[in-house]
Design an enzyme around this catalytic site. Structure first.
Site, short mmCIF file in Angstrom:
data_model
loop_
_atom_site.label_atom_id
_atom_site.label_comp_id
_atom_site.label_asym_id
_atom_site.label_seq_id
_atom_site.Cartn_x
_atom_site.Cartn_y
_atom_site.Cartn_z
N HIS A 1 4.68 8.66 7.21
CA HIS A 1 3.34 8.12 7.47
C HIS A 1 2.75 8.83 8.67
O HIS A 1 3.47 9.18 9.61
CB HIS A 1 3.42 6.60 7.73
CG HIS A 1 2.11 5.91 7.67
ND1 HIS A 1 1.22 5.90 8.72
CD2 HIS A 1 1.52 5.20 6.67
CE1 HIS A 1 0.14 5.21 8.38
NE2 HIS A 1 0.30 4.77 7.15
N ASP B 1 3.62 2.09 0.36
CA ASP B 1 3.52 2.47 -1.05
C ASP B 1 4.86 2.42 -1.77
O ASP B 1 4.91 2.23 -2.98
CB ASP B 1 2.95 3.90 -1.18
CG ASP B 1 1.56 4.01 -0.61
OD1 ASP B 1 0.72 3.17 -0.97
OD2 ASP B 1 1.31 4.92 0.19
#
Length: 404
Positions: free
Chosen positions: A259, A315
């Site tokens: 991320h 996700d």
């Protein structure tokens, strides 16, 4: 002007009191509240109130908000007609983007920038996202769209309108948790897009349409597709180790791990991991959870991921959760939008209240002193510049390809 990092990394471009991310300490907060804690206690409607109005609601305020959202769920007949003529194989996120843009034409408040009108439009958009997706799903499968149920809360009504039956408490809570966790995330790409568009003082429908366009990208809301493809390719838990070793050997990017902001575990992933485990056990099909967990453990213990501080993001387990709730992969990014529209609209309202047109600059690295060439003298793809001595030479990378 000074050079900035690519992708505006680490650059603060506005003040906001809505949400914040502490990527080092694995923290996400809405209005100062820890989001994983909120996901265990709050309804989605409570989060909507918190994001829009700055505080958790009283019971009366919550009842009023639920009633306001429920009263806006039904789609205009003209919009349903548009959904009926949409190609059945259209990408649902494209369909959602188009229908949200169209919604603005049916709203008499579309161009009203007053506080009251902004909150009304935010309620309309938040209420109708699930209705649009459910109608598209049912029409595409030869079924008639269902009328919304005012007696059901936001998450339960979405499941009902989509699947055609009232959901049980376990599945409703799982979807509600997902919606709470993804409702806002500071200045992510789609939220930044919405705020930048709003800074021109255009309407909320335009801003949210732009946000959906940004969300579609595989580096933002489209990331679950890559996780889904990985799970399909691996197939069974016994193949996970070999798949991971091959991925590392071929430098294949493992979607759902890593991320831009988090340099520790994404706190939302930890919550969704447990819901993925429980849902797959309750459905009697724990294969995807088992694969996901095995790949996650391999990655977290591998030096490559440790050195680069790459951890599981939201996700990664979203795919298993949403699949267990009966949603196909092509619906996962649109369902992300069902949650994030609450945050988008909160940011649009905040931008309207303290607006300044966003007009960043670029650090120019192109040619200067370009010299006009008559058309018969031009070399394809080449710009000629004049140096300090008055001599002509090709600019930049063209120099090696051209003779003078």
């Amino acid at each position: 002007m000074s050079t900035v990092g690519k992708g505006l990394e680490g650059i603060a471009i506005a003040e906001s009191s809505i949400s914040t991310v502490d990527g080092v300490n694995s923290k996400l907060m809405y209005r100062g509240y820890d989001v994983p804690e909120l996901s265990a206690r709050a309804s989605f409607e409570e989060i909507v109130h918190l994001l829009w109005y700055g505080a958790l609601p009283t019971q009366q305020q919550l009842d009023d908000l639920k009633a306001r959202l429920a009263s806006r769920r039904k789609l205009p007949d003209q919009l349903l007609d548009m959904i009926r003529v949409t190609p059945k194989d259209a990408d649902p996120i494209d369909m959602l983007r188009t229908m949200v843009s169209a919604l603005g034409m049916f709203d008499p408040l579309a161009n009203d920038g007053s506080d009251e009108a902004l909150f009304e439009k935010a309620a309309t958009l938040t209420a109708r996202f699930p209705s649009i997706l459910a109608a598209f799903h049912r029409i595409g499968n030869g079924l008639e769209p269902l009328d919304p149920r005012p007696d059901l809360d936001h998450a339960a009504n979405f499941l009902y309108m989509y699947h055609g039956k009232e959901p049980d408490k376990r599945t409703t809570r799982a979807l509600e948790t997902y919606l709470v966790l993804l409702a806002d995330h500071e200045f992510n790409a789609s939220t930044f897009a919405a705020r930048m568009i709003t800074s021109t003082l255009t309407d909320m429908y335009s801003a949210v349409t732009g946000a959906i366009g940004a969300l579609k990208g595989p580096l933002h809301g489209g990331a679950p597709n890559g996780v889904y493809d990985m799970l399909i390719e691996i197939g069974t838990p016994d193949k996970a180790n070999d798949w991971f070793e091959n991925a590392m050997a071929t430098k294949f990017r493992i979607m759902g791990i890593g991320h831009r902001v988090y340099k520790a575990m994404d706190p939302r992933a930890t919550v969704l991991r447990e819901h993925a485990r429980e849902l797959t056990l309750s459905t009697g099909n724990p294969v995807w959870y088992a694969i996901s967990r095995q790949i996650e453990l391999l990655a977290l213990s591998h030096p490559y991921f440790q050195e680069r501080k790459l951890f599981t993001n939201v996700d990664y387990y979203s795919v298993t959760v949403l699949t267990s709730l009966g949603f196909p992969v092509e619906m996962m990014t649109p369902i992300f939008a069902v949650s994030r529209v609450a945050g988008w609209t909160a940011h649009v309202i905040e931008q309207f209240r303290n607006n300044r047109l966003m007009r960043p600059r670029a650090e120019y690295v192109g040619p200067v002193n370009s010299v006009w060439q008559e058309i018969e003298d031009r070399t394809p793809g080449v710009i000629y510049i004049e140096d300090d001595m008055g001599n002509l030479k090709p600019f930049g990378d063209n120099e090696e390809e051209t003779t003078t």
